[in-house]
Enzyme design. Structure first.
Site, PDB file in Angstrom:
ATOM      1  CE  LYS A 116     -29.614  73.006  -5.789  1.00 37.32           C
ATOM      2  NZ  LYS A 116     -28.951  73.193  -7.041  1.00 37.32           N
ATOM      3  N   GLY A 163     -24.907  75.372  -2.953  1.00 40.73           N
ATOM      4  CA  GLY A 163     -23.786  76.313  -2.426  1.00 40.73           C
ATOM      5  C   GLY A 163     -23.838  76.440  -0.779  1.00 40.73           C
ATOM      6  N   GLY A 164     -24.495  75.545  -0.169  1.00 36.87           N
ATOM      7  CA  GLY A 164     -24.667  75.636   1.265  1.00 36.87           C
ATOM      8  C   GLY A 164     -25.588  76.346   1.811  1.00 36.87           C
ATOM      9  CB  ILE A 202     -22.041  62.266   3.850  1.00 37.97           C
ATOM     10  CG1 ILE A 202     -23.334  61.757   2.973  1.00 37.97           C
ATOM     11  CG2 ILE A 202     -20.725  61.398   3.397  1.00 37.97           C
ATOM     12  CD1 ILE A 202     -23.517  60.167   2.957  1.00 37.97           C
ATOM     13  CE  LYS A 236     -16.315  74.426  -4.510  1.00 38.82           C
ATOM     14  NZ  LYS A 236     -16.896  74.465  -6.048  1.00 38.82           N
ATOM     15  CG  ASN A 288     -21.734  74.112  -9.657  1.00 37.82           C
ATOM     16  OD1 ASN A 288     -22.879  74.507  -8.983  1.00 37.82           O
ATOM     17  ND2 ASN A 288     -20.751  73.514  -9.000  1.00 37.82           N
ATOM     18  NE  ARG A 290     -20.387  78.603 -11.038  1.00 38.06           N
ATOM     19  CZ  ARG A 290     -20.902  77.978 -10.041  1.00 38.06           C
ATOM     20  NH1 ARG A 290     -22.206  77.732  -9.901  1.00 38.06           N
ATOM     21  NH2 ARG A 290     -20.167  77.700  -8.946  1.00 38.06           N
ATOM     22  CB  VAL A 293     -13.943  80.143  -9.082  1.00 38.33           C
ATOM     23  CG1 VAL A 293     -12.327  80.853  -8.544  1.00 38.33           C
ATOM     24  CG2 VAL A 293     -14.939  81.144  -8.761  1.00 38.33           C
TER      25      VAL A 293
HETATM   26  C1  MV4 Z   1     -24.227  67.600   2.531  1.00 44.30           C
HETATM   27  C2  MV4 Z   1     -23.191  67.177   3.458  1.00 44.30           C
HETATM   28  C3  MV4 Z   1     -23.281  65.841   4.190  1.00 44.30           C
HETATM   29  N1  MV4 Z   1     -24.334  65.020   3.936  1.00 44.30           N
HETATM   30  N2  MV4 Z   1     -25.294  66.549   2.169  1.00 44.30           N
HETATM   31  C4  MV4 Z   1     -22.686  71.624   1.369  1.00 44.30           C
HETATM   32  C5  MV4 Z   1     -22.690  72.475   0.147  1.00 44.30           C
HETATM   33  C6  MV4 Z   1     -23.893  71.891  -0.527  1.00 44.30           C
HETATM   34  N3  MV4 Z   1     -23.567  71.822  -2.138  1.00 44.30           N
HETATM   35  C7  MV4 Z   1     -24.011  70.344  -0.077  1.00 44.30           C
HETATM   36  N4  MV4 Z   1     -23.398  70.404   1.221  1.00 44.30           N
HETATM   37  C8  MV4 Z   1     -23.197  69.342   1.966  1.00 44.30           C
HETATM   38  N5  MV4 Z   1     -24.152  68.289   1.714  1.00 44.30           N
HETATM   39  C9  MV4 Z   1     -25.373  65.339   3.076  1.00 44.30           C
HETATM   40  N6  MV4 Z   1     -26.293  64.496   2.501  1.00 44.30           N
HETATM   41  C10 MV4 Z   1     -22.156  68.000   3.596  1.00 44.30           C
HETATM   42  C11 MV4 Z   1     -22.033  69.179   2.998  1.00 44.30           C
HETATM   43  C12 MV4 Z   1     -21.282  70.102   3.235  1.00 44.30           C
HETATM   44  C13 MV4 Z   1     -20.029  70.314   2.506  1.00 44.30           C
HETATM   45  C14 MV4 Z   1     -20.173  69.889   1.196  1.00 44.30           C
HETATM   46  C15 MV4 Z   1     -18.844  69.761   0.673  1.00 44.30           C
HETATM   47  C16 MV4 Z   1     -17.787  70.901   0.854  1.00 44.30           C
HETATM   48  C17 MV4 Z   1     -18.094  71.520   1.952  1.00 44.30           C
HETATM   49  C18 MV4 Z   1     -19.024  71.222   2.861  1.00 44.30           C
HETATM   50  C19 MV4 Z   1     -19.085  71.763   4.026  1.00 44.30           C
HETATM   51  C20 MV4 Z   1     -20.121  71.478   5.028  1.00 44.30           C
HETATM   52  C21 MV4 Z   1     -21.130  70.781   4.284  1.00 44.30           C
END
Ligand code: MV4
Length: 448
Positions: A116, A163-164, A202, A236, A288, A290, A293
């Site tokens: 990342k 993916g969290g 954010i 999701k 991603n 790939r 879904v």
């Molecule tokens: C974040 C964020 C807020 N601020 N990054 C979650 C999965 C991963 N791809 C990155 N994620 C997040 N990154 C910053 N700088 C909040 C999330 C996030 C989130 C993002 C998309 C969909 C659902 C989410 C649920 C919790 C946190």
């Protein structure tokens, strides 16, 4: 063009791929585990081979067995589907070494997006907006300096994450040391890589992603965006296309950023650029590499077969359409139906399906591998079906989805169907005023 493709997956996505192969006149080879002997993908493919016992590690992730099956069956290509080996750069590399086409990008491109910090760096150099952040944090002192500079709240994320997994919000300086140490040790445990970095947090964003396609001739197309904001613990639940919170102006900037991202790494294949959107600005989150879904909602509004294009690209053919020919028509919604009990913290609920009637009718697509008397094994993901619906607009699609969910009969196991009905009737969902906190804020309220 390929003569024969091995599908290194199971469940609905294996069927999805077999169906397109058949339309393209390509022979298919299924692989299945001991727990999947009664699975439709094994009977639907032209050939099927048992590659190991039930646990994924010994079957669907067993690279030696999958590769030797591919060589034995003399396939030209392997389609990994999603999950399992779909974003495993070493697997893609082994396929390359054995002159079997991996239906996806090159191992190098998978690696470029897997880290990342380097992905962020590549993106910001190529006019793709990223969240204000830090390079790799070498020490706690580094973390303190960047947190002050960026301003709280911040997030500490594993560079090998995604993916969290392996990320943490830090609201104040007191919590920094603890969060920094925990994220590093979690990152080490999950990814065998304890490197972390920092981003501005954010709050309350939407998750918007852009579907792109890029062939080996430098043709790049986008198929618009999907809104995947409705998630639970980074899984999701419901996706839609297009996103009605994205204005024409934002969409134009977002798809341009997505195309810049693809160009920056000379990407080949289909891919998704994920953005966080705060209502004004959007930021690159991850890519991603790939098929996803939720690709079906894009298929519904564009009438383009993403798996077909993916196979064409891997075979060195041109995309079958140009950007000018792409038209977004109407609105699509997808609900992922899992064999889980929403009243017991979404506990998986494997077992026998004692009765089954799938919905149908105008504007409904059901992608599923289950049938009456099918036994859902406990070894794999609990998704058993996807309902995808199309409507002339969001409200028509929403009502059609509710109608389909009401028609759906699945007896013998608990499913997430009732939970989806509740989402679709929720006022914030209907008004399209919500964020990634939707499920916890709107759905987990205890009724008194
Ligand atoms: C974040 C964020 C807020 N601020 N990054 C979650 C999965 C991963 N791809 C990155 N994620 C997040 N990154 C910053 N700088 C909040 C999330 C996030 C989130 C993002 C998309 C969909 C659902 C989410 C649920 C919790 C946190």
């Amino acid at each position: 063009m390929f003569n024969k493709i091995l599908i290194a997956n199971r469940g609905e996505v294996a069927l999805r791929i077999i169906r397109t192969c058949r339309e393209m006149g390509i022979r298919t080879v299924a692989i299945y585990s001991k727990a999947d002997e009664d699975c439709l993908h094994a009977s639907m493919a032209d050939e099927a081979y048992c590659i190991g016992p039930a646990p994924s590690q010994e079957s669907y992730l067993n690279v030696a067995n999958i590769l030797s099956t591919a060589l034995l069956a003399q396939v030209d290509a392997i389609h990994p589907g999603y999950g399992f080996l779909a974003e495993n750069a070493s697997f893609a590399e082994i396929c390359e070494d054995h002159k079997i086409a991996f239906i996806g990008p090159s191992s190098k491109q998978i690696r470029a997006m897997g880290d990342k910090v380097s992905a962020r760096e590549t993106m910001s150099k190529n006019n793709v907006p990223v969240v204000q952040g830090s390079p790799l944090l070498e020490t706690l002192e580094d973390a303190k300096i960047y947190a002050e500079k960026i301003g709280y709240p911040v997030m500490i994320k594993a560079t090998a994450g995604g993916g969290g997994k392996g990320m943490r919000v830090v609201y104040s300086a007191e919590d920094l040391e603890n969060a920094y140490n925990i994220t590093r040790s979690e990152a080490e445990a999950f990814f065998a890589n304890d490197k972390v970095y920092m981003e501005k947090f954010i709050a309350n964003p939407r998750h918007i992603e852009v579907q792109i396609l890029a062939d080996k001739f430098g043709n790049i197309c986008h198929l618009g965006e999907r809104d995947c904001t409705i998630q639970r613990r980074h899984q999701k639940l419901l996706e839609e296309a297009p996103s009605e919170v994205v204005t024409k102006e934002i969409r134009a900037k977002m798809v341009e950023a997505a195309i810049n991202a693809v160009k920056a790494i000379n990407y080949e294949g289909i891919g998704t650029i994920e953005f966080l959107f705060d209502g004004h600005d959007f930021y690159f989150m991850e890519m991603n590499t790939r098929l996803q879904v939720e690709h079906c909602v894009t298929e519904m509004v564009t009438s383009r077969d993403l798996v077909k294009e993916q196979i064409l690209i891997a075979a060195g053919e041109r995309l079958s359409f140009t950007q000018e020919e792409v038209e977004i028509r109407g609105h699509a919604i997808e609900c992922r139906i899992n064999a889980e009990n929403p009243n017991k913290d979404f506990m998986p609920c494997p077992g026998e399906i004692e009765g089954y009637i799938a919905p149908g009718g105008y504007g409904i697509r059901v992608d599923s591998h289950v049938y009456a008397n099918y036994k859902i094994p406990s070894n794999y993901d609990s998704m058993i079906a996807k309902i995808i619906c199309w409507g002339n607009n969001r409200e028509e699609a929403r009502r059609r989805m509710l109608r389909a969910l009401n028609e759906y009969v699945i007896l013998g196991v608990e499913t997430t169907i009732p939970f989806h009905k509740k989402i679709l009737r929720n006022r914030s969902f209907i008004l399209n005023r919500y964020s990634t906190k939707f499920v916890e804020e709107e759905m987990m309220k205890v009724e008194v």
